[in-house]
Each structure stands twice: as structure tokens, then as C-alpha cells.
Design a protein around this motif. Structure first.
Motif, PDB file in Angstrom:
ATOM      1  N   PHE A 294       6.245   2.942   6.921  1.00  0.00           N
ATOM      2  CA  PHE A 294       6.289   3.469   5.557  1.00  0.00           C
ATOM      3  C   PHE A 294       5.072   3.014   4.758  1.00  0.00           C
ATOM      4  CE2 PHE A 294       7.460   3.317   1.072  1.00  0.00           C
ATOM      5  CZ  PHE A 294       7.978   4.587   0.886  1.00  0.00           C
ATOM      6  N   TYR A 295       4.660   1.768   4.970  1.00  0.00           N
ATOM      7  CA  TYR A 295       3.596   1.218   4.135  1.00  0.00           C
ATOM      8  C   TYR A 295       2.233   1.400   4.791  1.00  0.00           C
ATOM      9  CZ  TYR A 295       7.357  -0.797   1.406  1.00  0.00           C
ATOM     10  OH  TYR A 295       8.466  -0.949   0.621  1.00  0.00           O
ATOM     11  N   GLU A 296       1.345   1.934   4.001  1.00  0.00           N
ATOM     12  CA  GLU A 296      -0.023   2.222   4.424  1.00  0.00           C
ATOM     13  C   GLU A 296      -0.736   1.000   5.018  1.00  0.00           C
ATOM     14  OE1 GLU A 296      -0.834   5.415   3.304  1.00  0.00           O
ATOM     15  OE2 GLU A 296      -2.806   5.463   4.231  1.00  0.00           O
ATOM     16  N   GLN A 297      -0.404  -0.171   4.503  1.00  0.00           N
ATOM     17  CA  GLN A 297      -1.142  -1.378   4.890  1.00  0.00           C
ATOM     18  C   GLN A 297      -0.979  -1.735   6.371  1.00  0.00           C
ATOM     19  OE1 GLN A 297       0.436  -4.922   3.114  1.00  0.00           O
ATOM     20  NE2 GLN A 297      -1.365  -6.159   3.546  1.00  0.00           N
ATOM     21  N   PHE A 298       0.206  -1.464   6.919  1.00  0.00           N
ATOM     22  CA  PHE A 298       0.497  -1.984   8.254  1.00  0.00           C
ATOM     23  C   PHE A 298      -0.085  -1.122   9.362  1.00  0.00           C
ATOM     24  CE2 PHE A 298       4.170  -3.728   5.790  1.00  0.00           C
ATOM     25  CZ  PHE A 298       3.700  -5.017   5.776  1.00  0.00           C
TER      26      PHE A 298
ATOM     27  N   ASP B 263      -4.112  16.337  -3.071  1.00  0.00           N
ATOM     28  CA  ASP B 263      -4.260  15.643  -1.800  1.00  0.00           C
ATOM     29  C   ASP B 263      -3.621  14.264  -1.920  1.00  0.00           C
ATOM     30  OD1 ASP B 263      -5.044  14.980   0.727  1.00  0.00           O
ATOM     31  OD2 ASP B 263      -7.074  14.406   0.158  1.00  0.00           O
ATOM     32  N   PHE B 264      -3.901  13.600  -3.045  1.00  0.00           N
ATOM     33  CA  PHE B 264      -3.342  12.272  -3.285  1.00  0.00           C
ATOM     34  C   PHE B 264      -1.815  12.320  -3.360  1.00  0.00           C
ATOM     35  CE2 PHE B 264      -1.884   8.886  -6.054  1.00  0.00           C
ATOM     36  CZ  PHE B 264      -2.539   7.774  -5.547  1.00  0.00           C
ATOM     37  N   VAL B 265      -1.289  13.255  -4.156  1.00  0.00           N
ATOM     38  CA  VAL B 265       0.155  13.314  -4.378  1.00  0.00           C
ATOM     39  C   VAL B 265       0.879  13.636  -3.074  1.00  0.00           C
ATOM     40  CG1 VAL B 265       2.011  14.534  -5.556  1.00  0.00           C
ATOM     41  CG2 VAL B 265      -0.045  13.903  -6.814  1.00  0.00           C
ATOM     42  N   GLN B 266       0.369  14.620  -2.312  1.00  0.00           N
ATOM     43  CA  GLN B 266       1.087  14.981  -1.089  1.00  0.00           C
ATOM     44  C   GLN B 266       1.006  13.863  -0.062  1.00  0.00           C
ATOM     45  OE1 GLN B 266       0.177  16.205   2.240  1.00  0.00           O
ATOM     46  NE2 GLN B 266      -1.865  15.351   1.992  1.00  0.00           N
ATOM     47  N   ASP B 267      -0.073  13.092  -0.115  1.00  0.00           N
ATOM     48  CA  ASP B 267      -0.211  11.975   0.796  1.00  0.00           C
ATOM     49  C   ASP B 267       0.764  10.857   0.436  1.00  0.00           C
ATOM     50  OD1 ASP B 267      -1.255  10.479   2.815  1.00  0.00           O
ATOM     51  OD2 ASP B 267      -2.942   9.718   1.665  1.00  0.00           O
ATOM     52  N   GLU B 268       0.958  10.647  -0.868  1.00  0.00           N
ATOM     53  CA  GLU B 268       1.780   9.525  -1.318  1.00  0.00           C
ATOM     54  C   GLU B 268       3.244   9.894  -1.500  1.00  0.00           C
ATOM     55  OE1 GLU B 268       0.871   6.565  -1.305  1.00  0.00           O
ATOM     56  OE2 GLU B 268      -1.309   6.640  -1.274  1.00  0.00           O
ATOM     57  N   SER B 269       3.575  11.170  -1.442  1.00  0.00           N
ATOM     58  CA  SER B 269       4.975  11.570  -1.541  1.00  0.00           C
ATOM     59  C   SER B 269       5.755  10.829  -0.464  1.00  0.00           C
ATOM     60  CB  SER B 269       5.090  13.078  -1.329  1.00  0.00           C
ATOM     61  OG  SER B 269       6.452  13.425  -1.194  1.00  0.00           O
TER      62      SER B 269
ATOM     63  N   LEU C 105     -12.383   2.302  10.465  1.00  0.00           N
ATOM     64  CA  LEU C 105     -12.593   2.958   9.181  1.00  0.00           C
ATOM     65  C   LEU C 105     -11.245   3.262   8.533  1.00  0.00           C
ATOM     66  CD1 LEU C 105     -14.488   4.408   7.146  1.00  0.00           C
ATOM     67  CD2 LEU C 105     -14.238   6.461   8.539  1.00  0.00           C
ATOM     68  N   GLU C 106     -11.121   2.897   7.252  1.00  0.00           N
ATOM     69  CA  GLU C 106      -9.894   3.223   6.520  1.00  0.00           C
ATOM     70  C   GLU C 106     -10.267   3.753   5.147  1.00  0.00           C
ATOM     71  OE1 GLU C 106      -7.577  -0.378   6.449  1.00  0.00           O
ATOM     72  OE2 GLU C 106      -6.864  -0.053   8.501  1.00  0.00           O
ATOM     73  N   THR C 107      -9.335   4.476   4.542  1.00  0.00           N
ATOM     74  CA  THR C 107      -9.556   4.867   3.152  1.00  0.00           C
ATOM     75  C   THR C 107      -8.497   4.192   2.299  1.00  0.00           C
ATOM     76  OG1 THR C 107      -8.141   6.793   3.361  1.00  0.00           O
ATOM     77  CG2 THR C 107     -10.476   7.138   3.753  1.00  0.00           C
ATOM     78  N   VAL C 108      -8.830   3.971   1.039  1.00  0.00           N
ATOM     79  CA  VAL C 108      -7.908   3.347   0.103  1.00  0.00           C
ATOM     80  C   VAL C 108      -7.832   4.239  -1.120  1.00  0.00           C
ATOM     81  CG1 VAL C 108      -7.605   1.368  -1.425  1.00  0.00           C
ATOM     82  CG2 VAL C 108      -8.310   1.017   0.920  1.00  0.00           C
ATOM     83  N   ALA C 109      -6.629   4.376  -1.668  1.00  0.00           N
ATOM     84  CA  ALA C 109      -6.447   5.299  -2.791  1.00  0.00           C
ATOM     85  C   ALA C 109      -7.287   4.900  -3.997  1.00  0.00           C
ATOM     86  CB  ALA C 109      -4.978   5.368  -3.160  1.00  0.00           C
TER      87      ALA C 109
ATOM     88  N   GLY D 125       0.784  -1.228   0.000  1.00  0.00           N
ATOM     89  CA  GLY D 125       0.000   0.000   0.000  1.00  0.00           C
ATOM     90  C   GLY D 125       0.813   1.273   0.000  1.00  0.00           C
ATOM     91  N   ALA D 126       1.813   1.356  -0.869  1.00  0.00           N
ATOM     92  CA  ALA D 126       2.523   2.624  -1.035  1.00  0.00           C
ATOM     93  C   ALA D 126       2.571   2.926  -2.530  1.00  0.00           C
ATOM     94  CB  ALA D 126       3.928   2.552  -0.458  1.00  0.00           C
ATOM     95  N   PHE D 127       1.940   4.023  -2.906  1.00  0.00           N
ATOM     96  CA  PHE D 127       1.807   4.384  -4.319  1.00  0.00           C
ATOM     97  C   PHE D 127       3.166   4.527  -4.987  1.00  0.00           C
ATOM     98  CE2 PHE D 127       1.475   7.897  -7.475  1.00  0.00           C
ATOM     99  CZ  PHE D 127       0.650   7.277  -8.388  1.00  0.00           C
ATOM    100  N   VAL D 128       4.132   5.073  -4.255  1.00  0.00           N
ATOM    101  CA  VAL D 128       5.428   5.367  -4.857  1.00  0.00           C
ATOM    102  C   VAL D 128       6.130   4.086  -5.299  1.00  0.00           C
ATOM    103  CG1 VAL D 128       6.791   5.355  -2.726  1.00  0.00           C
ATOM    104  CG2 VAL D 128       7.472   6.846  -4.607  1.00  0.00           C
ATOM    105  N   CYS D 129       5.719   2.929  -4.769  1.00  0.00           N
ATOM    106  CA  CYS D 129       6.332   1.662  -5.164  1.00  0.00           C
ATOM    107  C   CYS D 129       6.003   1.277  -6.597  1.00  0.00           C
ATOM    108  CB  CYS D 129       5.928   0.544  -4.219  1.00  0.00           C
ATOM    109  SG  CYS D 129       6.702   0.715  -2.612  1.00  0.00           S
ATOM    110  N   GLY D 130       5.149   2.012  -7.272  1.00  0.00           N
ATOM    111  CA  GLY D 130       4.957   1.810  -8.704  1.00  0.00           C
ATOM    112  C   GLY D 130       6.156   2.337  -9.483  1.00  0.00           C
ATOM    113  N   GLU D 131       6.961   3.174  -8.875  1.00  0.00           N
ATOM    114  CA  GLU D 131       8.191   3.686  -9.498  1.00  0.00           C
ATOM    115  C   GLU D 131       9.220   2.563  -9.455  1.00  0.00           C
ATOM    116  OE1 GLU D 131      11.897   5.742 -10.199  1.00  0.00           O
ATOM    117  OE2 GLU D 131      11.416   4.504  -8.478  1.00  0.00           O
ATOM    118  N   GLU D 132      10.003   2.388 -10.524  1.00  0.00           N
ATOM    119  CA  GLU D 132      10.781   1.154 -10.630  1.00  0.00           C
ATOM    120  C   GLU D 132      11.820   0.970  -9.529  1.00  0.00           C
ATOM    121  OE1 GLU D 132      12.565   0.808 -14.453  1.00  0.00           O
ATOM    122  OE2 GLU D 132      13.739   2.654 -14.316  1.00  0.00           O
ATOM    123  N   THR D 133      12.575   2.037  -9.215  1.00  0.00           N
ATOM    124  CA  THR D 133      13.619   1.831  -8.206  1.00  0.00           C
ATOM    125  C   THR D 133      13.011   1.632  -6.825  1.00  0.00           C
ATOM    126  OG1 THR D 133      13.904   4.215  -7.926  1.00  0.00           O
ATOM    127  CG2 THR D 133      15.351   3.139  -9.498  1.00  0.00           C
ATOM    128  N   ALA D 134      11.871   2.300  -6.565  1.00  0.00           N
ATOM    129  CA  ALA D 134      11.190   2.135  -5.279  1.00  0.00           C
ATOM    130  C   ALA D 134      10.630   0.723  -5.156  1.00  0.00           C
ATOM    131  CB  ALA D 134      10.078   3.162  -5.126  1.00  0.00           C
TER     132      ALA D 134
END
Lengths: 615, 321
Positions: free
Chosen positions: B221-225, A468-474, B274-278, A300-309
């Protein structure tokens, strides 16, 4: 189970073809994608199976749960073959009639067939539905046609033939050559030529190399990769075998989002079945080539879609990007040469190897070859997965395939590329889908999310949403991205709340330039795009928010008056009935009135009023 | 994450909004300057009518009111504003101060009464006092609006901790303890317990020969945990683009008012977290809510409440449990 040889693949195909040709079996293909599961397709399938048994049709009728059919908004879906009868929005109660009429009497049940949302006409056959007729399925060629949990279904449709060709007939350089001829560019968003990427990795020295599949589909509004994994997981595995052969790799990982449980489940089954039949792991098809594939679930980390991440994440670390070079083709996972391709990219590979790069490049534009899958959603009549040749105008996607905008509203913009992309305004709807043309119009191709927005969408609010999405996932590594996106969000929130100032617009733009040029990875480099593209095309809306303190689309709560426009009110009482806090006074033949003390500003009346009579 | 979530729901926005009602331009501009230097957002109204119009358009946290105006009496404006929005702060400024008018203003709910001329410091301390008083009022109102107080952080139950031992035994059998297995191990713990208890985190650190701080770094770091226990049922609201366009935020608001939970919180009866998901990638049936593992499409606020109420019907009815 015995391991297969290349000849066995042919035998399976032959047997399947004969069983279809020489029996008068009826096939019921019921969609088992996540969308249809959510609308109740499992119960419908069970009811169908029970009814078929009860009527003694067990021999004559075969029920197959397919992966995502693509026309998700119409679920639960059922396609009956032969005839390709397309049934939509089925419920358990419809099943007895359907079995009696369609399966016993061979009479289609008209009331359950697909109805065109615009013309209201019944269209019986899937092949005649505009949503499908304008498409060209390549990556999605098996969607809705096979049982994704049965490898024989895939083999019967030429499955693993391309892998066999790559292992026995082609040298690695020939595979790379075909990929380069095909002109296939990465479908994950950046559009880097796949053949070139493979060539770099092939030429990198080293005994240990990795093939990775990026199934961390994080862009909000994108569901192409999920659907491919749910509908045709073997196509991805086969693509990875070919890639591994091309770069001399024997280990692969598929990095899947944890939010996609059904995709993980089906991939797991596919890997197990392929391994049992000798199509994965050691000595594939007796060729002496090995490839072990593991599923790695993201967390659940959006930035992990980036290859090095993504690679850091597989290593068990915090998924933060690192500077490039060195590129992963030289130093990737555990510092070994690595290629990372997206799900849709891999799904295209077997067809390219089977039919040749020239075949693939025969459609598309000068710089963008082949087809592209889009996840079409938002304010559009037909929602679902769409695969079209590159170069198709957006207009075709929105109007011919998508059936236009519901509620007789006007198109305002099409958002492409998720949080890294931008909004293409209605006046540019003839832009062809082509990597360069879309960038010129201010968006990016991205992974393929296409969200249609009608005139009731506030573009300032959209910019705020994406920021909101970008700043959250930065991930926080680069200061301009971490701090700059947060400042941008604050400014956009302020504008939406009616406290914006004219100078805010300049600040937004200045911040965007700095964030773009001073961030390491794609997240920061593209993050300000939604702000820039809305500033470019919808300046008037920003101005209305800032100067007139007015939200033209009536979405920003702080800028609404919550008053009934007495001239526009038709006295219908729809708002009165809908109000959850009884704040609306209304009597028959009288104009409605909102009592501000009771009003909780929930916006329900705005939704229900068909005459735009609430301000 | 949470800060951003909170920010979304604060309306009016983060900066106090102040309206100055004063017919003398030089005074009005001077006060505006003082306030904006302090970071407040300020609007001006040159007479009573335009002040009332401003309040029609939106809310202000504070009204700075002159009493002698060309059209309506300042006292009347205060009365109407207070009637409509009782929690608006009011500071009276007047060149014609009298005891009766001061009494009247205070009775109408003004926080302070300043006679002209006054210094910038006097003025600012009155403004700050009025806004502080307001914060208390707002907090009280917010608390009253919440049906059930939510517990932000649950403490582990003894039985949770007892299970750690069994799960770790499984993990030691199944994994070899390499660094790349760290995330899958953490996922396994969380799948069993719903969260990662501290003893498990420490044991995994030991098993993988990784400093506990690094494991903690990965977990956060990870949202899931999650590091704290969750309710018996997890409600996830999708905040993807398609869901946003189709009203996901209204669903969140509904859950917040009805069940008293913000994203990341658990209801006090440990029933829901309650949680939100992207994005769930089920945009075709937006807006989407996932209750435990069941995906619900085409939701709206009232359907969401119904679905949540139906999860454990017996629990909601005290007579039956």
C-alpha cells in the motif's frame, strides 16, 4: 538536567534578554532550512565559523543556524544582527570579505546584499525588503530568528509561556472558549473551526483520548509545514500540550512524511530537550499534567493526509479512509476520541492562548480570521514562505511580495490548494485570501501551496498533471475515484497528444460530477477540481488542443511542429548552441533550421529561444 | 503507478493514429466508420497535399493511401512519408490495381495492397497486420535507443538474506510486537537493507501475530516500501507541481535515455535505482533531484547526468576500477 518550573522559564527569558542587551555581540543567523542546505549553506556556515575563529572573533560573533528563513530561492542566506543585514546567495569564497568588512569594519558588503529583482536596487536591511514588509508573521514568528535545536532560544521568545498559562490559569473550557473566539480554522485545507473540534473531543466521554498532529504535507507545491517544523518545532509541541489539556489527553502523535528527514530530526531533538526540561511527559512544569508525544513517520501515501486514513496508518494498517460519522472526535485512533490538527494550526495556538482569542481575530475577514501561510513558488520572482492576514488580495502576494512574474511574461493563473484545488485566472487576481472567496473563484484554500503560472504554462497539461497525481494516489476503495480519475487522465492525455474530440469535454465534466459526489474522502471529493477549474476558465485552450490541434503555450510535445518561425527568428544561434542532438543548422546571420530526423523533441530550443520563434 | 508513468512517456499516444488519404468522400467516410468502431483514431485527407500537411503536423502510425489523387500521385506521397518517417505503416487501396504498381508500392515499404472493392474484414485484417508489424519495429527501435538495458527486478543477494537475522534480532529487542509498530519495523528493515526481503516480512508477521498477507498488504500500500533490492544509489526525481512547471519530466526523460531506467527500475550494474516522489517540499529550488540523501536544486537534464556520473566516478571508468 533539572526540570523547569514556571519561574525558571521567566529566569531564562530574563538572562537571554540581558545577554543580548549588555553585550555588543554580533549575531550571524544563517539559514539551515532544506532549501538552503541544498544550495550549500552548511559549507558556508563552516567557512564562516573557521574565518571567525581565525580572526579571533569567537567572543564577539555568535553564529546560529536557524530553521527556514522563508526566502528560500535566495539561499544560502545570512542575516547579520544588529542591523538585520540581509545577505543572499552566499558562497564559501565570499566569506573572508564578509568577515573583514561586515564583522570587523562594520561595513556591509554591498555586492552580497539583497538586490531587488525588479528595480535592481540594493536593499540592505531585511526589514526593508518588500518580500518581508508585506508579511505578518504569527505562525512563522520565530522563523529565521532562533536556533531550532536549542530550546532556550524558544523559551527566550516567550516559549512555553502559553502552555504554563493553559496548565495553571485556564480551565479546559476556557481554552476551548478562547480558541472559538479566535475564529481559527484548520490550516490543513478543510478549514473546520479548531475550537469546535476541540469542544467535541472534550465533551466525548472516555479516559483515553489522543491529540494528533498532521505533518503529512503531501500536496505538491506545499512546504509550509516542513518549514515550520524545521524552524520552530517547539511551537508545534506547545500547541499540542494546550490541545491535550483542553480535551484531557495524555498521548500525542506527530505523523510526519518520510520525505522530510530534517523536520523529523529537529522534532526529535525538540521532544528530547522538552522532556529533559520537564516540558513534556510526566508532571509538566510541576502541574501534574502528563503528555507523551511520539513521532510517527509516514510511508509515502498521499491519502494518509486524510484524517481517518492517517489514523488507520498509525494503527499499522493500510491507510484507507472510512465513512464519517462517527467523527474522530468521538471515535478516532483505536476508536478513542481524537483530535487531528495540522502543523500550522498548532503553531498558531500558543499565541492565541497568550494574547487572547480577540487578539487573533483582530485581523482577517468576517469568516476567516488571523493569518495564513502560503508556499509561494512557480513563475514568480520571489519564491518562499509568505504569511499574510486573511483577506489579503492574491495580487499583493504575487506582485508586492512575490515581485511579479520573471522574464517580463504575463500572469496566467495562480494554482491554490494543490490537487484538490484549482487555478485562479489572472483576471481574478484581486480575489482576497478567504476560505469562502477562494471557493467562489473555483479553487480551495487548501494547505497553502500557491503556484504562480505564467503564459507559458499549458492549462490542459496542468490538469493532466494533477489528474495523474490524483489517480496515482487514489487508494482504490471507492470505484468512482479509482476508475473515474483514470478515465479522466486518459482523456486528458489524449487531448494533450492531439487526439482529443469535442465530446471529451462533456465526458470530463460528467465524470467529475460523479467522482465528486460518490467518493468517501477529500481526495475523491476534490480530485476533479483542477479539471473543472481549468475547464471553467481556460476552455479556449482545450478548444485549441481539440479543434485546431495546437498547444498555445507550446508545452504539449505532440502538438508542436519543431520548426523555426523564420519571421520571428533573430538569427541569434541560442537554439543551435543549446541543442543536445545537433539537430539545428545555423550560421551567423542566418535563420536557424531544425533537422527533423535528428531532432529528439527535447524542447531545449523552446526554452532557450527568447523570441518565441520555434513552433 | 508504473502504468501511469509509462503512459506519460508514450508519444504518440496509446491509440494507433491512422490517416486515410482518399479523394472519394463516400469511400473515405466508410473506412473511417469501420476504423473508429474498432477504436482507432482516424483523420481524413482528400488529396496528397493535405495528407502531407497532416504528417507535418503530427505523426501517424498508419497511412491508408489511394493511388489516384487529384493533385499529387499517391505513390509520391508514400515515398515522401516513408522518407520522413520510415516506420510509418502503409496500406495501398486502389481501383486500378496492376502488378507493376503493386511491386512498386511494396518496394517503397507498403505493408499491404488492396484492390477495390474489398470487404470490411479484408480491410481490417490488413490494418491489424500493418499495426502489428509496426509494434515490432517500435520495440526494436526503443531497445536500440536504450544505452544500457535496465534490470526491472533485482533478486536478493545471499548477503542481504544473511543480514535479516541480525536485524530481526535488533527489532525483537527494540519493539514489543504490537500491530501499531508494524510500519516502524518495516521502515527499520528497509533502512538497513534498502528493501524488505521475504523472510523479514514473514518474521515480522509472526512477531506481530498478523497474517503475512496483511503485512504484505501494508507493504504494497505504501509507496515507500520495496520488495526487491535496489542499486547502491537511489536517485529520486521530484514530480511536484513547481518541479513539473520547471521541467522535471525532461529530467526523467534524460535519465531514461542515458541510463536506461524508468522510475522503479535499477540499472543493470546495480549502481542506481530511479524513483519519483510526489513532492519534496523544496519548491523554491525546483526542479529538485535527490541523490541518496543529498538534495540538489535547480536541476536540468545535463546537470542531472553530471551529478549521477559524479556519484561513483571510479565505477564509470573501467580502467580505474
Amino acid at each position: 538536567m533539572a526540570k523547569l518550573s514556571v519561574d525558571d522559564l521567566a529566569t531564562i527569558r530574563q538572562q537571554r534578554a540581558e545577554s543580548v542587551a549588555f553585550t555588543d555581540r554580533t549575531y550571524c543567523l544563517i539559514c539551515g532550512g532544506t532549501g538552503c542546505h541544498a544550495t550549500g549553506s552548511i559549507a558556508v556556515k563552516d567557512a564562516l565559523a573557521r574565518e571567525v575563529d581565525a580572526k579571533g572573533l569567537g567572543e564577539k560573533v555568535k553564529i546560529i543556524e536557524t530553521g527556514c528563513n522563508g526566502f528560500c530561492a535566495m539561499g544560502p542566506l545570512l542575516v547579520v544582527q544588529p542591523g538585520d543585514f540581509f545577505y543572499e546567495k552566499l558562497s564559501v569564497d565570499d566569506i573572508p570579505e564578509l568577515v573583514e568588512q561586515q564583522l570587523i569594519n562594520n561595513q556591509p558588503v554591498e555586492r552580497l546584499l539583497y538586490k531587488d529583482p525588479v528595480s535592481k536596487k540594493v536593499i540592505a536591511s531585511q526589514n526593508d525588503i518588500p518580500f518581508f514588509t508585506h508579511q505578518m508573521p504569527r505562525a512563522l514568528r520565530n522563523k529565521g530568528r532562533i536556533d531550532p535545536e536549542d530550546i532556550h532560544d524558544y523559551i527566550a521568545r516567550d516559549g512555553y509561556l502559553a502552555a504554563a498559562k493553559a496548565l495553571f490559569e485556564l480551565q479546559p473550557e476556557e481554552i476551548v472558549e478562547q480558541m472559538k473566539i479566535s475564529g481559527l480554522r484548520g490550516r490543513g485545507g478543510a478549514g473546520f473551526p479548531t475550537g469546535l473540534k476541540w469542544e467535541f473531543a472534550k465533551n466525548s466521554p472516555g479516559d483515553v483520548k489522543y491529540v494528533l498532529c498532521n505533518a503529512d504535507e503531501g500536496d505538491p507545491g506545499a512546504f509550509m509545514d516542513r518549514s515550520i517544523l524545521e524552524a520552530d518545532p517547539h511551537a508545534v509541541l506547545e500547541g499540542m500540550i494546550i490541545a491535550a489539556r483542553a480535551i484531557h489527553s495524555s498521548k500525542g502523535y506527530i505523523y510526519v512524511r518520510t520525505e522530510y528527514p530534517l523536520a523529523v530530526h529537529r522534532l526529535g531533538i525538540a521532544i528530547r530537550q522538552a522532556t529533559e526540561l520537564g516540558l513534556l511527559e510526566d508532571d509538566i512544569l510541576g502541574s501534574g499534567f502528563n503528555l507523551h508525544i511520539e513521532i510517527y513517520q509516514g510511508a509515502g501515501a498521499f491519502v494518509c493526509g486524510e484524517e481517518t486514513a492517517l489514523m488507520r496508518s498509525i494503527e499499522g494498517k493500510r491507510g484507507m479512509p472510512r465513512p464519517r460519522p462517527p467523527f474522530p472526535a468521538h471515535k478516532g485512533l483505536w476508536e478513542k476520541p481524537t483530535i487531528l490538527n495540522n502543523v500550522e494550526t498548532y503553531a498558531n495556538v500558543p499565541q492565541i492562548i497568550l494574547n487572547g482569542g480577540d487578539w487573533y481575530a483582530s485581523v482577517g475577514t468576517e469568516t476567516s480570521k488571523g493569518t495564513k501561510v502560503f508556499a509561494l513558488s512557480g513563475d514568480v520572482n520571489n519564491i518562499g514562505l509568505v504569511e499574510v492576514p486573511m483577506g489579503t488580495p492574491l495580487r499583493t502576494i504575487v506582485y508586492d511580495i512575490g515581485g511579479g512574474i520573471p522574464k517580463k511574461r504575463k500572469l496566467k493563473a495562480v494554482q491554490l490548494g494543490g490537487p484538490s484545488g484549482g487555478c485562479i485566472p489572472a483576471q481574478l487576481v484581486d480575489t482576497p485570501v478567504d476560505f469562502e472567496a477562494i471557493v467562489k473563484a473555483g479553487a480551495i484554500m487548501g494547505s497553502g501551496g500557491a503556484i504562480v503560472m505564467d503564459e507559458k504554462t499549458c492549462m490542459v497539461d496542468m490538469a493532466r498533471f494533477f489528474m495523474d497525481f490524483v489517480q496515482d494516489e487514489s487508494c482504490g476503495k471507492c470505484t468512482p475515484c479509482r476508475e473515474g480519475t483514470r478515465r479522466q487522465l486518459q482523456i486528458l492525455e489524449r487531448i494533450c497528444a492531439g487526439s482529443g474530440e469535442p465530446s471529451d469535454l462533456d465526458t470530463l465534466e460528467d465524470l467529475a460530477v460523479v467522482i465528486r459526489s460518490a467518493s468517501l474522502c477529500g481526495l475523491g471529493q476534490t480530485g476533479p477540481n483542477p479539471v473543472l477549474s481549468t475547464l471553467r476558465y481556460f476552455m479556449d485552450e482545450y478548444q485549441a488542443h481539440i479543434v485546431e490541434k495546437r498547444c498555445p503555450a507550446k508545452r504539449c510535445v505532440a502538438l508542436l511542429k519543431f520548426e523555426v518561425n523564420t519571421d520571428a527568428c533573430t538569427k541569434c544561434g541560442a537554439c543551435f548552441r543549446a541543442c543536445p542532438s545537433e539537430a539545428i543548422e545555423w550560421k551567423k546571420k542566418e535563420v536557424a533550421r531544425i533537422e527533423k530526423e535528428k531532432c529528439i523533441q527535447c524542447m531545449t530550443c523552446f526554452e532557450k529561444c527568447k523570441f518565441d520563434a520555434i513552433d | 503507478m508504473e502504468q501511469a508513468q509509462d503512459a506519460l512517456h508514450i508519444q504518440p499516444p496509446l491509440w494507433p493514429q491512422i490517416l486515410i488519404m482518399e479523394d472519394e468522400m463516400s469511400v473515405a467516410k466508410g473506412l473511417e466508420l469501420v476504423l473508429s468502431e474498432e477504436g482507432y483514431t482516424v483523420d481524413l485527407a482528400m488529396n496528397g497535399r493535405s495528407a502531407l500537411d497532416s504528417f507535418d503536423r503530427r505523426d501517424f502510425d498508419l497511412l491508408i493511401a489511394d493511388l489516384r489523387l487529384p493533385d499529387i500521385d499517391g505513390m509520391e506521397v508514400i515515398k515522401r512519408v516513408k522518407h520522413r518517417r520510415p516506420d510509418t505503416g502503409v496500406i495501398v487501396i486502389t481501383g486500378y490495381s496492376t502488378v507493376p504498381s503493386a511491386v512498386e508500392a511494396m518496394k517503397l515499404g507498403a505493408t499491404d495492397y488492396l484492390s477495390k472493392p474489398f470487404t470490411d474484414d479484408e480491410f481490417m485484417s490488413a490494418v491489424k497486420g500493418a499495426l502489428d508489424e509496426q509494434k515490432v519495429l517500435h520495440a526494436g527501435a526503443a531497445q536500440a535507443a536504450v544505452a544500457k538495458p535496465a534490470v526491472t527486478v533485482l533478486e536478493p543477494l545471499p548477503e542481504d538474506l544473511q543480514q535479516v537475522h541480525d536485524i530481526m534480532a535488533q527489532i525483537r529487542q527494540q519493539f514489543s510486537g504490537t500491530r501499531e509498530e508494524l510500519i516502524p519495523m518495516l521502515q527499520k528493515v528497509q533502512n538497513h537493507l534498502g528493501f524488505i526481503p521475504e523472510p523479514a516480512l514473514e518474521e515480522i508477521a509472526h512477531f506481530t501475530r498478523t497474517p503475512a498477507a496483511s503485512v504484505y498488504g501494508v507493504v504494497t500500500f505504501y509507496e515507500q516500501f520495496r520488495l526487491h533490492p535496489v542499486g547502491r544509489h537511489i536517485v529520486k526525481v521530484c514530480r511536484g507541481t513547481a518541479c513539473h512547471v520547471k521541467g522535471a519530466e525532461r529530467i526523467l526523460n534524460e535519465i531514461e535515455t542515458r541510463f536506461g531506467m524508468s522510475p522503479g527500475q535499477t540499472s543493470d550494474d546495480r549502481m542506481f535505482t530511479l524513483e519519483t516522489v510526489a513532492c519534496f517540499g523544496s519548491c523554491a529550488i525546483a526542479p529538485v533531484v535527490v541523490v541518496d540523501d543529498s538534495v540538489k536544486g535547480r536541476m536540468d537534464p545535463s546537470k542531472t547526468s553530471e551529478v549521477m556520473a559524479a556519484v561513483e566516478p571510479a565505477d564509470l571508468d573501467p580502467n580505474q576500477s
